[in-house]
Design a protein around this motif. Sequence first.
Motif, mmCIF file in Angstrom:
data_model
loop_
_atom_site.group_PDB
_atom_site.id
_atom_site.type_symbol
_atom_site.label_atom_id
_atom_site.label_comp_id
_atom_site.label_asym_id
_atom_site.label_seq_id
_atom_site.Cartn_x
_atom_site.Cartn_y
_atom_site.Cartn_z
ATOM 1 N N LEU A 63 60.347 58.556 66.589
ATOM 2 C CA LEU A 63 59.281 59.115 65.768
ATOM 3 C C LEU A 63 59.583 58.867 64.299
ATOM 4 O O LEU A 63 60.511 59.450 63.735
ATOM 5 N N CYS A 64 58.776 58.005 63.672
ATOM 6 C CA CYS A 64 59.014 57.574 62.297
ATOM 7 C C CYS A 64 57.954 58.078 61.326
ATOM 8 O O CYS A 64 57.948 57.680 60.164
ATOM 9 N N ALA A 65 57.053 58.937 61.792
ATOM 10 C CA ALA A 65 56.017 59.497 60.931
ATOM 11 C C ALA A 65 56.621 60.556 60.015
ATOM 12 O O ALA A 65 57.739 61.034 60.249
ATOM 13 N N PRO A 66 55.920 60.949 58.942
ATOM 14 C CA PRO A 66 56.421 62.022 58.072
ATOM 15 C C PRO A 66 56.683 63.304 58.862
ATOM 16 O O PRO A 66 56.065 63.554 59.903
ATOM 17 N N PRO A 67 57.601 64.135 58.385
ATOM 18 C CA PRO A 67 58.004 65.327 59.138
ATOM 19 C C PRO A 67 56.886 66.324 59.388
ATOM 20 O O PRO A 67 56.961 67.104 60.334
ATOM 21 N N SER A 68 55.838 66.307 58.599
ATOM 22 C CA SER A 68 54.768 67.281 58.766
ATOM 23 C C SER A 68 54.040 67.135 60.096
ATOM 24 O O SER A 68 53.429 68.092 60.586
ATOM 25 N N VAL A 69 54.079 65.947 60.694
ATOM 26 C CA VAL A 69 53.395 65.729 61.972
ATOM 27 C C VAL A 69 54.376 65.501 63.118
ATOM 28 O O VAL A 69 53.960 65.311 64.270
ATOM 29 N N PHE A 85 63.913 60.319 69.663
ATOM 30 C CA PHE A 85 64.697 60.017 68.462
ATOM 31 C C PHE A 85 63.878 60.501 67.268
ATOM 32 O O PHE A 85 62.752 60.058 67.058
ATOM 33 N N LEU A 86 64.440 61.401 66.471
ATOM 34 C CA LEU A 86 63.762 61.956 65.304
ATOM 35 C C LEU A 86 64.300 61.311 64.038
ATOM 36 O O LEU A 86 65.508 61.369 63.768
ATOM 37 N N GLU A 87 63.411 60.697 63.250
ATOM 38 C CA GLU A 87 63.828 60.250 61.913
ATOM 39 C C GLU A 87 64.243 61.482 61.102
ATOM 40 O O GLU A 87 63.899 62.617 61.420
ATOM 41 N N LYS A 88 64.973 61.234 60.029
ATOM 42 C CA LYS A 88 65.356 62.352 59.180
ATOM 43 C C LYS A 88 64.228 62.673 58.198
ATOM 44 O O LYS A 88 63.508 61.756 57.775
ATOM 45 N N PHE A 112 67.534 63.629 69.719
ATOM 46 C CA PHE A 112 68.511 63.146 68.745
ATOM 47 C C PHE A 112 67.952 63.302 67.341
ATOM 48 O O PHE A 112 66.971 62.660 66.973
ATOM 49 N N ALA A 113 68.560 64.183 66.562
ATOM 50 C CA ALA A 113 68.228 64.340 65.146
ATOM 51 C C ALA A 113 69.096 63.368 64.361
ATOM 52 O O ALA A 113 70.291 63.602 64.186
ATOM 53 N N SER A 114 68.516 62.304 63.903
ATOM 54 C CA SER A 114 69.302 61.214 63.307
ATOM 55 C C SER A 114 69.544 61.461 61.819
ATOM 56 O O SER A 114 68.661 61.936 61.105
#
Length: 306
Positions: A63-69, A85-88, A112-114
Amino acid sequence: MIKIALVSFGKIARDQHLPALRNNPDYQLLAIASRNASLDGVAHYKTLEELLEAMPELDAVSLCAPPSVRYEQARLALSRGKHVFLEKPPGATLSEVEALTKQAKTAGVTLFASWHSRYAQGVAPAKAWLAERTIKAVQINWKEDVRVWHPGQAWIWEPGGMGVFDPAINALSIVTHILPKPFFLKEAALQVPSNCQMPIRAQLAFDSDGVPIQADLDFLQTGPQTWDIHVDTDAGRLTLSKGGSQLYINGQLEQEGPDEEYPGLYVRFAELIRSGQSDVDVAPLQHVADAFMYGRRELVEPFEDQ
């Protein structure tokens, strides 16, 4: 092979996730989910919902979208039994990440919180070196130009966008990883443009059992960018420079190498999937949340993107 899809296909996905996946034989990139972008030769869907309906064989999503979504996307993927897989940063709030952690455990899949900066070349040897020293003080200088790295991206100034903490959380991810003891916020000043919701500069003061940790954060630095962490010890000064890619001990370069942050993340993600584990460290996000809760806000001149 782990059948994976990228959700959102902006700059970070193109520049970092895509080459890391293509160069790792553990993965097969099956699809892209993005409203506005696609990739030749790879299946494309407008939304994650469409993707999951069309490809039940999928194992995982990044998931590479902004954290708000990101929470709703992760919740949906986990509910379909997909590894995530979560982007930071891993979420817009700590509560979201906690809920996802519980959901992943119940579903029996990997979350996974990367934190990509932890995989910079100098970080692991810095952690090992500091484990055997007495730390006296830490100084974080994280300064970059938002107009270069986030041109026209208005979301970064909205609630959840984090402003200067969007890059600075990378520094916090390194410091929480390399220091042997926890630390806590004692004072913070956040400079917020009058036309924005998020800070453009910040100064933070932490304490770790009497050891002072200072952070100077700036989103308006022009010219050379500064991503440095200095740690004074009983054996001299350790410096991580250029975001952790260079390690200096008492001014001497000890470690330097190519950018392998995202390849390292995907190696870790594959290990977690195969071992049936998750890795969700929220310490960097906790410190950002503390800064917003405990920091003194100062209104400054409005920010203009041009």
